[in-house]
Design a protein around this motif. Structure first.
Motif, PDB file in Angstrom:
ATOM      1  N   PRO A 144       1.997  84.362  -0.845  1.00 15.12           N
ATOM      2  CA  PRO A 144       2.426  83.315  -1.783  1.00 15.12           C
ATOM      3  C   PRO A 144       1.235  82.564  -2.358  1.00 15.12           C
ATOM      4  O   PRO A 144       0.240  82.316  -1.672  1.00 15.12           O
ATOM      5  N   TYR A 145       1.371  82.213  -3.634  1.00 17.04           N
ATOM      6  CA  TYR A 145       0.309  81.459  -4.293  1.00 17.04           C
ATOM      7  C   TYR A 145       0.807  80.045  -4.573  1.00 17.04           C
ATOM      8  O   TYR A 145       1.903  79.854  -5.101  1.00 17.04           O
ATOM      9  N   THR A 146      -0.008  79.046  -4.191  1.00 15.56           N
ATOM     10  CA  THR A 146       0.334  77.649  -4.410  1.00 15.56           C
ATOM     11  C   THR A 146      -0.811  76.980  -5.154  1.00 15.56           C
ATOM     12  O   THR A 146      -1.985  77.140  -4.766  1.00 15.56           O
ATOM     13  N   SER A 147      -0.469  76.263  -6.202  1.00 20.44           N
ATOM     14  CA  SER A 147      -1.503  75.565  -6.965  1.00 20.44           C
ATOM     15  C   SER A 147      -1.894  74.289  -6.251  1.00 20.44           C
ATOM     16  O   SER A 147      -1.110  73.687  -5.513  1.00 20.44           O
ATOM     17  N   ASN A 148      -3.095  73.869  -6.486  1.00 22.80           N
ATOM     18  CA  ASN A 148      -3.584  72.625  -5.898  1.00 22.80           C
ATOM     19  C   ASN A 148      -3.837  71.563  -6.957  1.00 22.80           C
ATOM     20  O   ASN A 148      -4.705  70.723  -6.817  1.00 22.80           O
ATOM     21  N   SER A 149      -3.048  71.623  -8.049  1.00 23.96           N
ATOM     22  CA  SER A 149      -3.176  70.622  -9.109  1.00 23.96           C
ATOM     23  C   SER A 149      -2.228  69.463  -8.840  1.00 23.96           C
ATOM     24  O   SER A 149      -1.577  69.386  -7.798  1.00 23.96           O
ATOM     25  N   ASP A 150      -2.132  68.536  -9.799  1.00 22.94           N
ATOM     26  CA  ASP A 150      -1.274  67.354  -9.622  1.00 22.94           C
ATOM     27  C   ASP A 150       0.196  67.723  -9.523  1.00 22.94           C
ATOM     28  O   ASP A 150       0.969  67.021  -8.885  1.00 22.94           O
ATOM     29  N   ALA A 151       0.581  68.810 -10.183  1.00 22.11           N
ATOM     30  CA  ALA A 151       1.964  69.258 -10.137  1.00 22.11           C
ATOM     31  C   ALA A 151       2.036  70.569  -9.365  1.00 22.11           C
ATOM     32  O   ALA A 151       1.167  71.427  -9.484  1.00 22.11           O
ATOM     33  N   SER A 152       3.073  70.730  -8.596  1.00 17.90           N
ATOM     34  CA  SER A 152       3.171  71.875  -7.700  1.00 17.90           C
ATOM     35  C   SER A 152       3.650  73.119  -8.441  1.00 17.90           C
ATOM     36  O   SER A 152       4.410  73.044  -9.398  1.00 17.90           O
ATOM     37  N   MET A 153       3.176  74.273  -7.953  1.00 13.99           N
ATOM     38  CA  MET A 153       3.630  75.567  -8.449  1.00 13.99           C
ATOM     39  C   MET A 153       3.567  76.553  -7.295  1.00 13.99           C
ATOM     40  O   MET A 153       2.580  76.589  -6.545  1.00 13.99           O
ATOM     41  N   LEU A 154       4.599  77.347  -7.125  1.00 11.47           N
ATOM     42  CA  LEU A 154       4.660  78.313  -6.037  1.00 11.47           C
ATOM     43  C   LEU A 154       5.105  79.646  -6.598  1.00 11.47           C
ATOM     44  O   LEU A 154       6.121  79.744  -7.287  1.00 11.47           O
ATOM     45  N   ILE A 155       4.293  80.699  -6.299  1.00 19.13           N
ATOM     46  CA  ILE A 155       4.636  82.057  -6.696  1.00 19.13           C
ATOM     47  C   ILE A 155       4.764  82.865  -5.411  1.00 19.13           C
ATOM     48  O   ILE A 155       3.848  82.879  -4.576  1.00 19.13           O
ATOM     49  N   SER A 156       5.879  83.529  -5.242  1.00 18.28           N
ATOM     50  CA  SER A 156       6.126  84.279  -4.026  1.00 18.28           C
ATOM     51  C   SER A 156       6.944  85.511  -4.348  1.00 18.28           C
ATOM     52  O   SER A 156       7.526  85.638  -5.428  1.00 18.28           O
ATOM     53  N   SER A 157       6.975  86.431  -3.392  1.00 11.87           N
ATOM     54  CA  SER A 157       7.760  87.658  -3.549  1.00 11.87           C
ATOM     55  C   SER A 157       9.223  87.365  -3.255  1.00 11.87           C
ATOM     56  O   SER A 157       9.554  86.573  -2.372  1.00 11.87           O
ATOM     57  N   GLU A 158      10.089  88.018  -4.017  1.00  8.36           N
ATOM     58  CA  GLU A 158      11.529  87.876  -3.803  1.00  8.36           C
ATOM     59  C   GLU A 158      12.194  89.178  -4.208  1.00  8.36           C
ATOM     60  O   GLU A 158      12.020  89.638  -5.345  1.00  8.36           O
TER      61      GLU A 158
END
Length: 1733
Positions: free
Chosen positions: A1551-1565
């Motif tokens: 999974p990829y998670t951003s470390n910016s002010d707003a969250s973003m999560l990319i994962s397998s599904e």
């Protein structure tokens, strides 16, 4: 021949009518006797009346051709007050002297040919005396037509110019004639009438006369004697009747009757001596209003020294208020109001100096000043505000009252205009708003009295609008428009149109809320100029360029002009092509609401709407909650000509999920009038910004810049205008807007800064807490005159008849509150610290409210009063004295209050009617008679009424053995008496509820003595004396009660309070052994061991008989997993087991049969006990469903599941069977088989687990809440009640139990409540009370299942025996059901069902409709396809068991499903695209060209999602997502979904998670990838190479654009291109969102270009050339098309010789569309050119 001519002449002369106009010869004096009589009352015999009689002698003498003198001698005024004809008239000597004085000189009047001209009176003669003279001379007004004996004409008289009918009977033989004339006083052109306080009540000029509740007529009879020289009036009589029916009842009317008699006594030859003083012209016969306007309909005041009287009245008023004499205080307050109307400004100033610093006097003084409404009082209030003598809150309260009550005239309007420029008003925004709105209301009241409103009055409002426009100040624009709307003058229309883009293009830049305010400002203008307003509002409504909410407001205004059928039909036809579904839905629902109206004033409009909605598609009625609606509820009685309507306007918009604009109003109709009682509006804008994560710098990210550049590539694309969060509201009372408020972020920060000096909210909380700790102490009083409505008309005798209504209200609070918080708040305060504090509150609060209304019908002058007077009072009074301790940390609350020590009247309503007679000369000796004669009032026994049913039934001893805490504590008494006496029907009844344990008794007392026995009308029911009151009385007990205590303990220490209470003064247990030591004792402590003993006995009995009978009578109080819904209580089961109550067997048989009839399943058999002699076989629920074939037959028909729907296909809906969901579980067959064959149900794992569950949660769980209400006696003994609450929450099931019992050990009364979630499809609950919870029981079941072929939910209610209170309430409710069902459109069927059972089934037939069946013991109510407000996720034929998973609660899942269903989703699969609005279309994307699938079009520009089809496969796609500084690519390579972030390949499984002010999560599904970025507005994005699904947040509604649409619910505008132009087809729409690329840099060789029709075109019969208004997809230069697709495009045509061409083109997208043609759009290209290296 001559003889013949002479005979003819003589015949003609003899045939002419004698001149019948009375003539008074000069030199003679005619003496007449005159008597007039006026009385008021009800036409029934035996009721009191009031009246006035005037007798005198008249002398009339002619002094010139037209001038005559009238001398009145020996006047005598008598009053009547009593019962006719028994009581005599009473001479009023002093009043007679007053009248004699003003009649001492002669009056002069002009009299010619039977018509009275001008009247002259002495200069100092009171208007009352002049009007009495008018009444006398009015009898001499005769209009003779010589050629007719019967005729009609408009004749002037004392009442004005009215239609008059004459009938002349000429007795020529005796030289006598009789003249009769009659007038209809409701048919007058220029009627003499005075209305006060009715400026906001709208009359209906087109309503029929029968709807009027005031009707009047007058008849005159003249006796004439004539000879050749004169005609002499020998006598004249008149009789006038006014009938006033408050409720429009033919037999329920009060009557005013006036009579006059004039008879010739003598003729003298001595003329009347000429007056010594100069006489003044007082006008014609028309009645003059003057002195009676000053006298309010209150007892007379003899005014000598008004300032001293005001001082004394004010002192008495404050004293009366302190002593609690509210009635006397309200009377004194009204007297103050009248005195303030006549004092001078200097006198008011001196009184202010005397009382301004004394708070009680100050409040009464300011309230009376506001209510007086005189010029001087208004000027005084202005001066005090200017001098800053009033604080901000006093000014905020007094200003709206003053502007509302002030009399609108030139003087007060001048004062009001100075308010507008007052610097002190300008400094306070709230005062400025109130003043401008109040000024508009004053202009409205003033101009309502004149036909032409002066322009200078409107100038301040127009200037404000002009200044606000020049400055661009939106708040002042709104204020100006609202004030202009209050004024409601047609002269302001031109100013209003400057704020509407339809008429002023410059207004297009203004906010939408200003456009809406401009339209709303036309509402009141429509009452004066409906045609003009109708024309304007129709144009605004038809303007598609305006915002939907503006057009919907225009629809509201348009319908308030009452348009005719052609206009309504035009609106309906426009909806057929309406692009905005919001506007279409709103207009359709508004028409539908009006079509069902029954208000006579709206009959024509209702009929027009009824026709218009038939032209519209019924799909508009099926639109969901997302679309705007009008909700209408109305009631109207044609019998009583009265009614009311309530409307709720819900105006939704494209960018909101829920209505941002809400308007609700209540309008009342009475007779032929209407009044807007109250209207409240709430408007919100961009509130989602307040709940989102703030301070995210979207503008600093790369995506923001990319979208800005992209906007330049998309022709005509513009981002949405920014919107700041805003909440605004306004309130209208009687159609006048009195206040409005705009709350935005800036306003909130300004308020906080002004309070604390900081914009942070935490200091605000701290300051509030600190202020509260200082305590609250004081006495506040707010007296208000609610209203003064007066309708005055003249009578024929010259006295005024007044119908008036006057009311005063008093609100008062005396408070002494001391609050201590420990530990003290620290300097670095945080609100969370409040959760660790202890709070001690000592409060003594005494609120009080009083309302007094006076209604009068009769004569009301400044000299005397005579008539009927109705008084109504409402009072509410209570005392709240308590000490409270709140321990937030320990979760403990303790409140202590003293017991009842003395009798307190909590609330009371009283009314009485009197016949009154008062005169100024004898103020202290008023005559006041109750309308009903006083009779003997019967005595009422103090013994409580015992119903006979308790002693007549078997087992009554047990039933009457109510809890000792209740029997000792709650004894209900009912005392009733009916008595018909001489004075009318007397009724008295007292209901008492006594609680000895708390030392209090509450009693409801009803008394009435009315005249309804004479005539059964509402008016006669009010005539008399009525009283209803609730009184709290102390109850004497063995030991005096010291205090009453309520303690609530939550959390882990709850059990300790049970021990403390139950031990009755013993030492508390050590808290360390809090639960372990008492767990085994809880049943005994609570006194509920007997409850579970009975339950256990029932269960053992069930086990003994289970193998043989297998019947279905159960104890609901037993374990929840094995407890079906039963109509037999556990107590009755136990009694049957012991053989004590064999009579219950029949009941159980009946219950058993009801279960059989309703298809009860094997599940119920498995949980049943014996109790019925009949047995039934149990079949597998998974394979069969059984039902009785008829209501009384025992035959059963069973079928398999696959035959379930076929069985019911042709049955009416009320005969369908409900099939529970758990019976569809295949595993149930095994369970049921094991129950049938096994000797013990414990062998089954599911049922054994249920049996092992403890029935009393206290065996395994501590209580979570304990509440104890007790009275602590002085001997330390306590009595009262305790409540204990247990909960048990498990993953698949939960349970809650509540016990209420007495803390007195001798009582066995209990209340037991139990609710259990059995499984994911069933919830059971029961409520028991009585001796050990066994006397009464109500049980309920909620279950999901299948109804016919649809998923359904069933709610079942069963009862065995309930108390009389519950039974009576249920019968009362049951009586309203048939009528309510009829009104709502439900069908009904008389069908007998189980006598102790009610069932409601709701079956979901579609996501938006359901079938409803309600079965009651004797009635079935049902309906099909009932519309649902929300869309439910379901489809017909889907078994319930397959919808939710069995491991979760179905009710919770349904809630989540509904919420998820509300969210918007866009999907792309191959060439099928489904937009956010649910529109599905086919579009094949050109290969290698990125399309804008969805992007944020708000000013924040947060995200962009692009998609392209890969060239190697038509089914594979690639997407590009831009978020913040991230560029995410998802594509397919080698059959696997790949991920790149900012051009760097990312591992797929991590999974990829951003470390910016707003969250973003990319994962397998599943087989693809999911992206979640809720802070950006993307809830979820799923991509697997072939399918793409995007779900956006609620707050993105209306803020997206691209191929997925705008998420605005406007399906008719789905194909919207970047320029805002609507594409002709799906292909043009999809191609408009292609991103053009450099052919050498990217793979897309297509770009959009404007094209020209190549073939010759003739436009408007001339050669023309046509260019497309939107670009068409073309291959780039150097490339040729290899595949094309036809598209429809709009073209703009110009003459063939025009210089316009494609090379030097202007903005063709801004040109008009002249024609539509199909052209070829390129979708694939072949390129030959070489790109540079």
């Amino acid at each position: 021949m001559k003889g013949l001519i002479l005979a003819l002449v003589l015949t003609l002369v003899g045939g002419q009518k004698q001149d019948l106009e009375p003539i008074f010869h000069a030199g003679k004096t005619y003496l007449y006797g005159y008597e007039s009589f006026t009385w008021h009352g009800l036409p029934s015999r035996g009721l009191a009346m009031a009246g006035v009689r005037l007798t005198c002698k008249l002398e009339i003498s002619r002094v010139s051709r037209s001038d005559h003198l009238l001398q009145i001698r020996s006047p005598k005024l008598e009053e009547y007050n009593g019962f006719w004809p028994m009581d005599p008239f009473t001479p009023s000597l002093r009043l007679t002297e007053t009248i004699t004085e003003c009649f001492s000189q002669a009056f002069k009047f002009e009299y010619t040919e039977g018509r009275v001209g001008s009247i002259f009176a002495p200069e100092d003669c009171p208007i009352l005396c002049t009007n009495l003279v008018r009444g006398i001379l009015n009898m001499m007004q005769i209009t003779i037509k010589k050629s007719q004996n019967v005729y009609e004409l408009q004749e002037a008289g004392i009442e004005g110019i009215c239609q008059t009918r004459y009938v002349i009977q000429d007795d020529s033989k005796n030289n006598r004639a009789t003249i009769s004339k009659s007038k209809d006083l409701t048919d007058c052109q220029e009627k003499a009438v005075k209305n006060m306080g009715m400026a906001y009540i709208r009359p209906c000029p087109t309503c029929p006369l029968k709807a009027r509740n005031i009707k009047g007529t007058v008849t005159f009879t003249y006796k004439m004697k004539y000879d050749d020289s004169r005609t002499l009036m020998t006598s004249a009589t008149s009789e006038q009747v006014y009938q006033i029916s408050p409720f429009n009842e033919p037999n329920g009317a009060a009557v005013m009757e006036a009579r006059q008699e004039l008879s010739l006594v003598d003729i003298k030859r001595t003329p009347i001596s000429a007056p010594k003083t100069q006489l003044q012209n007082q006008g014609s016969l028309r009645y003059h209003f003057s002195g009676e306007l000053l006298q309010m309909p209150i007892p007379l005041i003899r005014i000598k020294n008004p300032d001293l009287q005001l001082t004394e009245t004010l002192r008495q008023l404050v004293q009366n208020n302190k002593e609690g004499a509210s009635k006397e205080a309200s009377a004194k307050f009204l007297q103050m109001v009248q005195l303030f109307r006549i004092v001078t400004l200097e006198q008011i100033e001196s009184l202010w100096v005397q009382f301004a610093n004394d708070l009680p006097y100050r409040d009464w003084f300011l309230s009376a000043i506001c209510a007086a409404g005189a010029t001087d009082t208004f000027r005084f209030l202005k001066q005090k505000i200017h001098d800053e003598k009033l604080n901000i809150w006093e000014a905020a309260v007094t200003l709206p009252l003053a502007f509302h009550f002030v009399t609108a005239n030139k003087q007060t309007l001048e004062v009001a205009s100075t308010f507008l420029t007052c610097p002190q008003i300008q400094k306070a925004p709230i005062h400025r708003i109130i003043v401008y709105l109040g000024y508009g209301s004053m202009v409205n009241k003033y101009c309502a009295q004149t036909s032409l409103c002066p322009n200078e009055l409107l100038r301040p409002l127009h200037d404000l609008a002009t200044e606000a426009t020049s400055k661009g100040d939106a708040k002042d624009m709104a204020l100006a428009l609202k004030a202009i709307g209050n004024a409601g003058e047609p002269a302001s229309i031109k100013r209003i149109l400057k704020f509407l883009p339809t008429f002023s293009p410059a207004a297009a830049s203004l906010p939408n809320r200003i456009h809406a305010d401009a339209v709303l400002a036309l509402r009141k203008i429509a009452r004066k100029d409906p045609v003009k307003v109708r024309e304007i509002s129709l144009q605004v409504f038809m303007d598609n360029t305006l915002a939907p909410n503006v057009r919907m407001v225009a629809c509201v205004v348009l319908f308030e002009t009452k348009p005719a059928l052609p206009t309504v039909t035009a609106m309906a036809s426009s909806l057929l092509t309406e692009p905005s579904l919001q506007v279409a839905s709103f207009t359709y629902s508004h028409m539908k609401a009006l079509a069902v109206g029954r208000i006579p004033q709206l009959y024509n409009l209702s009929a027009a709407c009824n026709i218009a909605i038939k032209l519209l598609s019924p799909r508009l009625d099926r639109l969901s909650y997302r679309y705007s609606k009008v909700i209408h509820v109305g009631i109207y009685s044609s019998e009583y000509q009265a009614g009311a309507i309530w409307r709720l306007y819900l105006m939704n918009g494209p960018s909101t999920m829920f209505p941002p604009d809400i308007i609700t109003k209540v309008r009342a109709y009475y007779a032929n009038t209407a009044a807007d009682i109250i209207e409240v509006a709430l408007r919100s804008q961009s509130l989602t910004k307040l709940i989102r994560k703030q301070n995210i710098p979207f503008a600093e990210y790369d995506t923001y810049k990319t979208l800005k550049e992209l906007g330049k590539m998309l022709l005509g694309w513009k981002e949405l205008p920014p919107e700041d969060p805003l909440v605004s509201a306004y309130v209208k009372v009687l159609g006048q807007e009195i206040a409005f408020v705009d709350i935005d972020k800036e306003a909130i920060q300004q308020t906080m800064t002004s309070l604390t000096g900081s914009s942070n909210w935490q200091p605000v909380v701290k300051k509030v807490v600190e202020e509260v700790q200082r305590g609250i102490s004081g006495r506040w009083t707010l007296p208000v005159m609610v209203g003064e409505l007066r309708h005055i008309v003249p009578t024929v005798v010259g006295m005024p008849l007044e119908l008036s209504l006057c009311g005063a209200a008093l609100a008062q609070v005396a408070a002494d509150v001391d609050i201590q918080i420990s530990p003290p708040l620290s300097d670095n305060f945080r609100p969370s610290q409040l959760l660790e504090t202890n709070t001690d509150i000592h409060a003594d609060i005494k609120p009080k409210a009083y309302f007094h209304m006076i209604a009068m019908m009769g004569i009301n002058t400044q000299y005397f009063q005579s008539g009927l007077e109705f008084h109504a009072e409402f009072s509410a009074n209570t005392t709240m004295k308590f000490d409270a301790k709140i321990n937030m940390k320990e979760k403990n609350l303790k409140i202590e209050t003293p017991p009842c020590h003395q009798e307190v009247e909590l609330t009371a309503v009283r009314s009485e009617v009197y016949a009154i007679s008062r005169n100024m000369e004898e103020v202290d000796s008023e005559k006041k008679s109750p309308l009903l004669p006083s009779g003997e009032v019967p005595s009422v026994s103090d013994q409580p009424f015992q119903p006979s049913e308790r002693s007549s039934r078997p087992g009554s001893q047990k039933q009457s053995n109510i809890p000792s805490v209740i029997l000792k504590g709650y004894q209900q008494g009912s005392e009733e008496a009916h008595h018909n006496s001489v004075g009318g029907r007397f009724y008295a009844r007292i209901f008492c509820r006594k609680s000895e344990s708390l030392g209090c008794s509450a009693c409801l007392s009803l008394k009435s003595r009315n005249s309804a026995f004479l005539r059964n009308t509402y008016l006669h029911k009010l005539v008399g004396e009525l009283e209803a009151k609730i009184v709290l009385k102390p109850v004497h007990t063995d030991a005096d009660i010291g205090k009453i205590q309520l303690e609530i303990q939550a959390g882990s220490k709850a059990a300790s309070k049970i021990i403390d209470v139950a031990s009755s003064g013993s030492k508390e247990k050590d808290e360390t052994s809090l639960y372990e030591d008492i767990q085994a004792k809880l049943k005994k402590i609570l006194g509920i061991e007997n409850v579970f003993k009975v339950t256990n006995k029932t269960r053992h009995h069930r086990r003994r008989t289970h193998r043989t009978d297998k019947t279905a009578v159960t104890d609901l109080w037993a374990e929840p997993s094995a407890t079906p819904l039963s109509s037999s209580s556990s107590s009755s089961t136990a009694s049957s087991a012991d053989g004590k109550e064999p009579g219950n067997k029949h009941k159980k048989d009946e219950i058993h049969q009801s279960w059989k009839k309703r298809g009860s399943s094997s599940k119920r058999s498995s949980r049943s006990s014996s109790g019925s002699s009949s047995s039934r076989s149990v079949s597998s629920a998974s394979s069969k469903i059984c039902s009785s074939s008829g209501d009384h037959s025992g035959d059963r028909h069973c079928s398999g599941d696959n035959e379930y729907a076929n069985q019911q296909a042709n049955l009416p809906v009320y005969q369908f069977w409900f099939k529970p969901a758990d019976e569809q579980d295949p595993g149930r067959e095994v369970l049921n088989s094991s129950i049938r064959s096994s000797s013990s149900s414990a062998s089954d794992e599911g049922i054994s687990g249920a049996i092992s569950q403890p029935k009393f949660l206290g065996d395994s769980k501590p209580p979570i809440l304990v509440a104890v209400l007790r009275a602590i006696h002085r001997n330390d003994h306590s009595t009262g009640l305790q409540l204990v609450l247990y909960t048990d929450t498990q993953p698949t099931r939960s349970r809650i139990q509540m016990f209420v019992s007495s803390i007195t050990g001798s009582s066995r009364w209990k209340l037991c409540a139990d609710a259990s979630v059995i499984n994911s499809h069933e919830v059971l609950g029961s409520l028991k009370w009585g001796i050990d919870c066994q006397d009464y029981q109500i049980a309920t079941q909620i279950a999901t299942g299948q109804f016919a072929d649809y998923p359904a939910m069933q709610m079942k209610l069963e009862w065995t025996k309930v108390s009389s209170v519950v039974r009576t309430t249920s019968r009362w409710f049951y009586s309203f059901l048939p009528g309510a069902a009829y009104v709502l459109g439900y069908s009904q069927r008389q069908q007998r069902g189980p006598s102790h059972q009610a069932t409601l089934v709701m079956a979901l037939t579609s996501p938006r409709t359901c079938d409803v069946v309600l079965k009651l013991p004797e009635l079935t109510i049902y309906d099909r396809a009932v519309r649902l407000p929300l869309q439910f996720p379901s489809s017909p034929g889907t078994p319930i068991s397959t919808l939710p998973s069995t491991d979760r609660n179905v009710f919770f899942q349904v809630t989540l499903s509904i919420i998820e269903n509300l969210k918007a989703r866009c999907s792309v699969f191959q060439s099928t695209i489904t937009t956010f609005n649910g529109v599905e279309f086919n579009y094949s994307m050109p290969a290698n060209c990125y399309h804008v699938l969805v992007q944020d079009c708000s000013p924040e520009l947060k995200f962009l999602v692009m998609m392209k089809r890969l060239e190697e496969s038509a089914d594979l796609t690639a997407i590009n997502v831009r978020l913040a500084s991230h560029e995410v690519d998802m594509y397919v390579s080698n059959g696997l979904v790949q991920l790149k972030i900012n051009g760097v390949q990312a591992p797929r499984g991590v999974p990829y998670t951003s470390n910016s002010d707003a969250s973003m999560l990319i994962s397998s599904e599943k087989e693809g990838l999911s992206l979640k970025a809720p802070d950006y507005g993307i809830d979820k994005l799923y991509y697997d190479g072939q399918r793409l699904e995007i779900q956006v947040a609620f707050w993105m509604a209306g803020k997206t654009c691209g191929i997925c649409g705008k998420y605005d619910a406007e399906k008719e505008r789905e194909y919207q291109m970047p320029s805002g132009y609507l594409a002709k087809d799906a292909v043009s729409f999809g191609q408009s969102w292609i991103i053009s690329e450099d052919p050498c840099a990217g793979g897309c060789k297509l770009q959009r270009k404007f094209v020209k029709i190549e073939k010759p075109v003739a436009f408007e019969k001339k050669a023309a050339k046509c260019f497309s208004v939107e670009p068409v997809l073309r291959c780039t230069e150097g490339c040729s098309a290899t595949r094309t697709v036809p598209v429809s495009v709009g073209f703009h045509c110009v003459p063939a010789d025009s210089a316009l061409n494609l090379e030097g083109q202007m903005r063709l997208d801004q040109k008009s569309e002249d024609t539509v043609s199909r052209v070829s759009a390129h979708t694939a290209c072949s390129c030959q050119q070489q790109c540079p290296a």
